[in-house]
Design a protein around this motif. Sequence first.
Motif, PDB file in Angstrom:
ATOM      1  N   ASN B 123       0.821  -1.210   0.000  1.00 20.88           N
ATOM      2  CA  ASN B 123       0.000   0.000   0.000  1.00 20.88           C
ATOM      3  C   ASN B 123       0.850   1.252   0.000  1.00 20.88           C
ATOM      4  OD1 ASN B 123      -2.949  -0.620   0.068  1.00 20.88           O
ATOM      5  ND2 ASN B 123      -2.194  -2.025   1.636  1.00 20.88           N
ATOM      6  N   PHE B 124       1.939   1.213   0.753  1.00 20.05           N
ATOM      7  CA  PHE B 124       2.818   2.382   0.805  1.00 20.05           C
ATOM      8  C   PHE B 124       3.490   2.609  -0.539  1.00 20.05           C
ATOM      9  CE2 PHE B 124       4.690   5.344   3.736  1.00 20.05           C
ATOM     10  CZ  PHE B 124       3.761   5.315   4.748  1.00 20.05           C
ATOM     11  N   GLY B 125       3.925   1.513  -1.160  1.00 17.34           N
ATOM     12  CA  GLY B 125       4.567   1.621  -2.468  1.00 17.34           C
ATOM     13  C   GLY B 125       3.627   2.219  -3.488  1.00 17.34           C
ATOM     14  N   ALA B 126       2.350   1.786  -3.432  1.00 15.07           N
ATOM     15  CA  ALA B 126       1.364   2.306  -4.373  1.00 15.07           C
ATOM     16  C   ALA B 126       1.152   3.795  -4.161  1.00 15.07           C
ATOM     17  CB  ALA B 126       0.046   1.554  -4.211  1.00 15.07           C
ATOM     18  N   ILE B 127       1.154   4.214  -2.902  1.00 16.28           N
ATOM     19  CA  ILE B 127       0.985   5.645  -2.627  1.00 16.28           C
ATOM     20  C   ILE B 127       2.219   6.419  -3.076  1.00 16.28           C
ATOM     21  CG2 ILE B 127       0.721   7.360  -0.794  1.00 16.28           C
ATOM     22  CD1 ILE B 127      -0.850   5.218   0.760  1.00 16.28           C
ATOM     23  N   ALA B 128       3.397   5.817  -2.840  1.00 19.64           N
ATOM     24  CA  ALA B 128       4.642   6.504  -3.189  1.00 19.64           C
ATOM     25  C   ALA B 128       4.739   6.735  -4.693  1.00 19.64           C
ATOM     26  CB  ALA B 128       5.843   5.706  -2.704  1.00 19.64           C
ATOM     27  N   LEU B 139      11.791   6.013  -1.470  1.00 21.04           N
ATOM     28  CA  LEU B 139      12.574   5.111  -2.298  1.00 21.04           C
ATOM     29  C   LEU B 139      13.984   4.896  -1.757  1.00 21.04           C
ATOM     30  CD1 LEU B 139      11.992   3.409  -4.774  1.00 21.04           C
ATOM     31  CD2 LEU B 139      13.127   5.158  -6.129  1.00 21.04           C
ATOM     32  N   PRO B 140      14.755   5.967  -1.494  1.00 26.63           N
ATOM     33  CA  PRO B 140      16.102   5.731  -0.940  1.00 26.63           C
ATOM     34  C   PRO B 140      16.040   4.985   0.389  1.00 26.63           C
ATOM     35  CG  PRO B 140      15.835   8.027  -1.569  1.00 26.63           C
ATOM     36  CD  PRO B 140      14.488   7.398  -1.685  1.00 26.63           C
ATOM     37  N   LEU B 141      15.063   5.355   1.234  1.00 29.01           N
ATOM     38  CA  LEU B 141      14.929   4.707   2.533  1.00 29.01           C
ATOM     39  C   LEU B 141      14.679   3.209   2.354  1.00 29.01           C
ATOM     40  CD1 LEU B 141      14.674   5.283   5.644  1.00 29.01           C
ATOM     41  CD2 LEU B 141      12.215   5.159   5.265  1.00 29.01           C
ATOM     42  N   SER B 142      13.806   2.876   1.397  1.00 33.32           N
ATOM     43  CA  SER B 142      13.491   1.464   1.177  1.00 33.32           C
ATOM     44  C   SER B 142      14.709   0.700   0.683  1.00 33.32           C
ATOM     45  CB  SER B 142      12.354   1.323   0.157  1.00 33.32           C
ATOM     46  OG  SER B 142      11.231   2.008   0.617  1.00 33.32           O
ATOM     47  N   TYR B 143      15.512   1.349  -0.173  1.00 34.58           N
ATOM     48  CA  TYR B 143      16.712   0.665  -0.647  1.00 34.58           C
ATOM     49  C   TYR B 143      17.680   0.403   0.494  1.00 34.58           C
ATOM     50  CZ  TYR B 143      15.750   0.447  -5.576  1.00 34.58           C
ATOM     51  OH  TYR B 143      15.214   0.103  -6.775  1.00 34.58           O
ATOM     52  N   VAL B 144      17.828   1.376   1.383  1.00 36.67           N
ATOM     53  CA  VAL B 144      18.704   1.161   2.535  1.00 36.67           C
ATOM     54  C   VAL B 144      18.167   0.012   3.385  1.00 36.67           C
ATOM     55  CG1 VAL B 144      19.547   2.181   4.673  1.00 36.67           C
ATOM     56  CG2 VAL B 144      19.539   3.522   2.576  1.00 36.67           C
ATOM     57  N   PHE B 206       9.293  -4.618   4.814  1.00 36.00           N
ATOM     58  CA  PHE B 206       8.487  -3.492   4.351  1.00 36.00           C
ATOM     59  C   PHE B 206       9.190  -2.760   3.206  1.00 36.00           C
ATOM     60  CE2 PHE B 206       7.617   1.032   4.520  1.00 36.00           C
ATOM     61  CZ  PHE B 206       6.245   1.056   4.473  1.00 36.00           C
ATOM     62  N   GLY B 207      10.471  -2.488   3.370  1.00 39.38           N
ATOM     63  CA  GLY B 207      11.231  -1.764   2.351  1.00 39.38           C
ATOM     64  C   GLY B 207      11.193  -2.469   1.006  1.00 39.38           C
ATOM     65  N   GLY B 208      11.422  -3.782   1.017  1.00 40.89           N
ATOM     66  CA  GLY B 208      11.446  -4.544  -0.228  1.00 40.89           C
ATOM     67  C   GLY B 208      10.107  -4.497  -0.961  1.00 40.89           C
ATOM     68  N   TRP B 209       9.017  -4.683  -0.201  1.00 41.14           N
ATOM     69  CA  TRP B 209       7.696  -4.679  -0.847  1.00 41.14           C
ATOM     70  C   TRP B 209       7.367  -3.306  -1.390  1.00 41.14           C
ATOM     71  CZ3 TRP B 209       7.438  -9.229  -1.968  1.00 41.14           C
ATOM     72  CH2 TRP B 209       7.620 -10.272  -1.064  1.00 41.14           C
ATOM     73  N   ALA B 210       7.737  -2.262  -0.649  1.00 40.03           N
ATOM     74  CA  ALA B 210       7.422  -0.900  -1.103  1.00 40.03           C
ATOM     75  C   ALA B 210       8.102  -0.618  -2.441  1.00 40.03           C
ATOM     76  CB  ALA B 210       7.837   0.121  -0.052  1.00 40.03           C
ATOM     77  N   ILE B 211       9.394  -0.994  -2.562  1.00 41.60           N
ATOM     78  CA  ILE B 211      10.099  -0.768  -3.826  1.00 41.60           C
ATOM     79  C   ILE B 211       9.420  -1.523  -4.961  1.00 41.60           C
ATOM     80  CG2 ILE B 211      12.231  -1.185  -5.100  1.00 41.60           C
ATOM     81  CD1 ILE B 211      13.730  -1.038  -2.535  1.00 41.60           C
ATOM     82  N   GLY B 212       9.145  -2.823  -4.716  1.00 44.58           N
ATOM     83  CA  GLY B 212       8.541  -3.667  -5.749  1.00 44.58           C
ATOM     84  C   GLY B 212       7.230  -3.083  -6.238  1.00 44.58           C
TER      85      GLY B 212
END
Lengths: 283, 332
Positions: B123-128, B139-144, B206-212
Motif C-alpha cells: 500500500n505504501f509503495g502504491a501511494i509513493a 525510495l532511498p529509505l526502502s533501498y537502505v 516493508f522496504g522490499g515490498w514498497a520498492i517492488g
Amino acid sequence: MKKRNEVLYFALRNKKLLIGSGIILIFLLLAWVGPAFAKYKPFDYANPLGAEPPSTEYWFGTTFFGQDVFSQFVNGLRATFIVGLLGGGLGTLVGMIIGFAAGYRGGILDEILNAFTNIVLVIPTLAVLLIIAAYLQVRSLLMECLFIGLTAWPWAARAIRAQTFSLRTRDFVDLARLSGMKPYKIVRREIAPNMMSYLVLVFILQFGGAILTAATLDFIGLGPTNAISLGLMMQYAVLWGALPLGMWWWFVPPGLAITAIVGALYSMNVGLDEIFNPKLREM
Amino acid sequence: MRRYLTRKILIYTLTFFLAVTIDWLIPRFMPGDPIRNMLARVSVASNASAIQMMYDYYARLFGLDLPLWQQYLNFWKALFQGNLGISTYLFPTPVIEVLKRAVPYDAFLLIPSILLAWYAGNNFGAIAARSKRLDNFILPLSYVLTATPYMWLGILLAWFFGIVLGLFPIAGAYSFSLRPTWSWTFVLDLLHHWFLPFASLFIIDFGGWAIGMRNMIIYELEAEYSRYLTALGAPQRLIRRYAFNNAILPQITGLALRLGVIVAGALVTEVVFSYPGIGYLLLAAIQNQDYFLIQGCFLFIILGVLIANFVIDLVYIVVDPRTRRGMVGESA
C-alpha cells in the motif's frame, strides 16, 4: 564507438551510479590498504584493559577481550568483498550456463533444467548451506564462496533463460545458425553480447546477495573457521554481551559497512538500469 | 486449474524428496566421522566403554552397518514415524519434541510480520508511486532497508529501545519469573517480548515490498490499457485501482520467492533476541555439534517453506482468474 560515448555520457550524469560506485570505491580502498594501517592482528589481545571506546590508540575501540575492532573491521571487509566477488561471480556463471542452455536449446533439456531450477528455487538456500557447513569441521573462505555461489544461481538462471528465449528467434541468430556456427559460439558471440547490460545487473545483484548470505552464515557460527568476517564480529558482539554493556563501537561498524556496500550496489543497479534502458532515463 | 495444481504439487513433492535426500546424504558422505565428532563434544559419558556404547548406539541409529539402499529406506521409514533422532544437546529429548516446542514461537513471529509487512509495503509503495515528494523520500529509505542485514537492524533496535531507552526486554519470549498461562499478565508480557523482533523483521521486509510495488505501479500506469482508460476519460481512481490489481499479482509470486530469505532473516533475528524459535535452537545445536537437531531444523524449515508456498499457490488461484481457466498466466 558512438554508442559507447553515449553510455559514458549518461553514466557520468547518473547520480545513483556515481554515489553507489563512490561508496563501493571508498570501502574497497579501506579493505585494500586498511590492514596495512592496523597496528594489531584481528585476534590479538591488544588491549590489556579489555573493552574500551574508540581512542587515538584503538581507532574503533576494543572488544570485550581487548581485540582491536579496527583491525577486525578492515580484515572482515576484505572477506566481504572476496565473498561478493567470488560467490556472486560463481552464482552468475552457473546461472548463465543453465539459463543459456535451457533458453537456447529448449525442448526436453529446457524442461529438465527448468524443473530443476524451480526445485532449487523453492528450497531455502540458507537451510542447505547450514547443513553442509555444520558437517565440515574446517571451513575456509573459498569454500564459503563456493557454497554460496552453487546455491544462489536459480533466479539468475530463470531470468537469463527468459531473455535468451526472446533473443534466439531473432534474425541475426537465425543467420548465424544458417552459416553453420556452433551453438556455443552463437551464444557467446551473438546472444550474450546483446544482453551484456542485463548480465552486469545480474552480477551486481548476485554480488550483494552473496554478501548478505555470508553475513547470515557467519553470524550463526558457520562461517570460515580460521578468519575474521563482519558477520562473525556481530556474532561475537551479541554472544559476549556488547548490547547490555553498551559497547556500540563493536557492533555498529560491521553492520553499517554491509548495509552501505549492499545499498550502494542496489543504487548502482538502478543507475545502470537507467543508463542501459532509455525508457527509464529521467528527462 | 487442475493442471496448475498438479504441476505445483509435483514440484513440491520432488523438492521435499530432494531435501530429505540431502538430509540423508550429507552426514554420510562428508569427510570425517560425525558420530565421533559429536561424542567428543558431549559430556554425557566420560569413560571409554560408555563412549563406545554411545558410539554403537548412534551407529545403529544411523544404521551404518546396513547396505546403503537399506539405510536410505530406513531413513524414510523413521521420518514417517516422526522419528528424527535424539538431541544430544538436550539429551534425552527426541528432536521432534524439541522442535515442536519451538515452532509456535516461529509462527507467532513470522506469520504476522510477513503478512503485515507485505500488506503495508504494497500500500505504501502504491501511494509513493503517486507522489513525487513521497517517492523521493521513501525510495532511498526502502533501498537502505532492503540492504540492511536482518541481524544488524535487530541488534540496533535491541540496543536502542532495549538498553538505551529501556522500553523493551531484549531476551527471551517471556519473563523468567512467569510460567506460561492464559492470564493477561502473561499475554502482555509475551507481546512485550515479541514486539522488537517482530518490528525488526517487519521494517526490513516493508522496504522490499514498497520498492517492488512502486516499480510495478509505474510500469502498469505506462501500459496500453491505462492509457486507453485515460483517453476515455476514466477517473484517475479507477485507473489506479486497475493498476494496483494487476501489480499485486507479481508481488504474490514475489512473496513465494522471498520466503527463504525472510525465514533466514527470522533465524538470525531470533538469535539476536534469544527468542526460543528454530533459529535460536539452531545456534545452540551448532555450538554443541548436535547433528540430529541441526538436521531436524533443516527439515522443519524446508517443510514450513513448502507449506507456505502451497498456501500462496492456493491464494493465487483465488486472486488470478487465469489460473482457474487453465491459462497459466504467471510462469508455473
